[in-house]
Design an enzyme around this catalytic site. Structure first.
Site, PDB file in Angstrom:
ATOM      1  N   SER A  24       0.854  -1.184   0.000  1.00  0.00           N
ATOM      2  CA  SER A  24       0.000   0.000   0.000  1.00  0.00           C
ATOM      3  C   SER A  24       0.885   1.228   0.000  1.00  0.00           C
ATOM      4  CB  SER A  24      -0.906  -0.001   1.239  1.00  0.00           C
ATOM      5  OG  SER A  24      -1.743   1.141   1.249  1.00  0.00           O
ATOM      6  N   HIS A  84      -2.408   7.201  -4.819  1.00  0.00           N
ATOM      7  CA  HIS A  84      -2.540   6.070  -3.902  1.00  0.00           C
ATOM      8  C   HIS A  84      -2.654   4.794  -4.715  1.00  0.00           C
ATOM      9  CE1 HIS A  84      -5.560   3.161  -2.280  1.00  0.00           C
ATOM     10  NE2 HIS A  84      -4.701   3.125  -1.283  1.00  0.00           N
ATOM     11  N   ASN A 107      -2.798   0.231  -4.026  1.00  0.00           N
ATOM     12  CA  ASN A 107      -2.806  -0.882  -3.084  1.00  0.00           C
ATOM     13  C   ASN A 107      -3.105  -2.157  -3.853  1.00  0.00           C
ATOM     14  OD1 ASN A 107      -4.923  -2.698  -1.348  1.00  0.00           O
ATOM     15  ND2 ASN A 107      -3.259  -1.934  -0.064  1.00  0.00           N
ATOM     16  N   HIS A 139      -6.333   7.418 -16.931  1.00  0.00           N
ATOM     17  CA  HIS A 139      -7.372   6.423 -17.198  1.00  0.00           C
ATOM     18  C   HIS A 139      -7.029   5.546 -18.406  1.00  0.00           C
ATOM     19  CE1 HIS A 139     -10.504   7.078 -14.199  1.00  0.00           C
ATOM     20  NE2 HIS A 139     -10.048   8.322 -14.147  1.00  0.00           N
ATOM     21  N   HIS A 194     -20.246  12.521   3.621  1.00  0.00           N
ATOM     22  CA  HIS A 194     -20.592  13.702   4.413  1.00  0.00           C
ATOM     23  C   HIS A 194     -20.305  15.009   3.675  1.00  0.00           C
ATOM     24  CE1 HIS A 194     -16.332  13.013   5.204  1.00  0.00           C
ATOM     25  NE2 HIS A 194     -16.225  14.264   5.612  1.00  0.00           N
ATOM     26  N   GLY A 205      -4.556  -4.963  14.865  1.00  0.00           N
ATOM     27  CA  GLY A 205      -3.402  -4.678  15.712  1.00  0.00           C
ATOM     28  C   GLY A 205      -2.137  -4.443  14.926  1.00  0.00           C
ATOM     29  N   GLY A 206      -2.280  -3.928  13.708  1.00  0.00           N
ATOM     30  CA  GLY A 206      -1.114  -3.630  12.887  1.00  0.00           C
ATOM     31  C   GLY A 206      -0.297  -2.480  13.454  1.00  0.00           C
TER      32      GLY A 206
END
Length: 302
Positions: free
Chosen positions: A91, A105, A107, A144, A174, A257-258
């Site tokens: 990532s 970004h 991943n 694209h 939001h 818990g990473g």
């Protein structure tokens, strides 16, 4: 399967870091290996800070295991609840200095969920998306076109399907606003067998830097001033809002818990919020909202 995927992901991380360092021309990626305290696994975080081009660039490899699939991964697939899991992926998030260079970004990831007495369930996911501060049709079209090239060998339906999924996923409810110009997003991919799905994930991973580096090279020397910088810092706030409220990868990392420092490396080093900001009409800032933050068929803008 895991060994094959792990070897590819580590090579992908190395290649992307090398190419970004070349594009930056000054900064180098530090290497920070870590181990997960509970459940097993670990990772290798590589970060470039205060470079010539990139204010912060993080490229993270992780491989984590656990006894119970977390809610962020099983919310849409309740049959996975209670299964042991292994998850590995790369990532990355790139935050440039220059407001004319977009944030990006990417991943790519692989999951295996296991339960005693039942065959394992596996799937791939991932994608890449672009978040400009000042939009250029040329960049959006190229981004694209490259996304489509990643999908074309796997069928004509893949690009429009995963392009729409990306538009829908990177959406701030939001704000009633998209995060950027989109790209590709896919998840739960296991149809067609492991080899085909793995090849598709590799194609997406390999095409990310092919899509991003030419845009960086095109925009990195564009002059800018305080106005553009302040707008960039304001728009970075949207990035923070999405990652902390909606992003499934962030939630998954925290729920398993990473390593918090590696999970939150996606956040920009500097950001600002401004109450009830509205761009002035007929400005480059207003054009971002009017043209680039709305889903568009960029391939037909050529």
């Amino acid at each position: 399967m895991i060994d094959q995927v792990k070897a590819y992901l580590l090579n992908l991380q190395t290649d992307i870091c090398q190419q970004l360092a070349e594009a930056d021309g000054k900064g180098n990626f530090i290497k920070d290996a870590w181990e997960k305290s509970k459940g097993g696994g670990g990772g290798l975080t590589r970060v470039l800070t205060d470079g010539m081009v990139f204010e912060q660039a993080g490229v993270n490899f992780s491989f984590v295991c656990g006894d119970n699939m977390p809610d962020s991964a099983s919310a849409f697939r309740p049959e996975l609840g209670g299964r042991k899991f292994s998850a590995l992926g790369v990532s990355l998030v790139i935050h440039p200095h220059n407001p004319y260079v977009p944030t990006s970004h990417a991943n790519v990831r692989f999951f295996v969920a296991e339960k005693t007495g039942e065959p394992p369930i596996w799937w791939f996911g991932g994608g890449f998306d672009l978040t400009p501060y000042y939009g250029f049709d040329e960049d959006a079209i190229f981004w694209h076109q490259t996304a489509k090239a990643a999908c074309t060998p796997f069928g004509k339906d893949k690009y429009p399907k995963y392009k729409k999924w990306c538009d829908d996923y990177f959406y701030l409810k939001h704000r009633d606003e998209r995060r950027g110009i989109g790209g590709l997003f896919f998840d739960d991919l296991n149809k067609g067998g492991f080899d085909v799905c793995f090849a598709f994930m590799q194609s997406v991973g390999d095409h990310y830097i092919k899509a991003y580096r030419p845009i960086v090279e095109r925009r990195k020397d564009t002059p800018y001033g305080e106005r553009e910088r302040q707008f960039q810092l304001y728009r970075r706030g949207r990035y923070v809002e999405f990652n902390l409220i909606y992003d499934r990868g962030t939630l998954f990392g925290l729920q398993t818990g990473g390593r918090t420092e590696s999970i939150l490396m996606s956040l920009p080093p500097l950001v600002r919020w401004q109450y009830h900001y509205k761009p002035e009409p007929n400005t480059p800032e207003s054009l971002l909202y009017e043209r680039f933050l709305k889903p568009k068929d960029w391939l037909n803008e050529v």
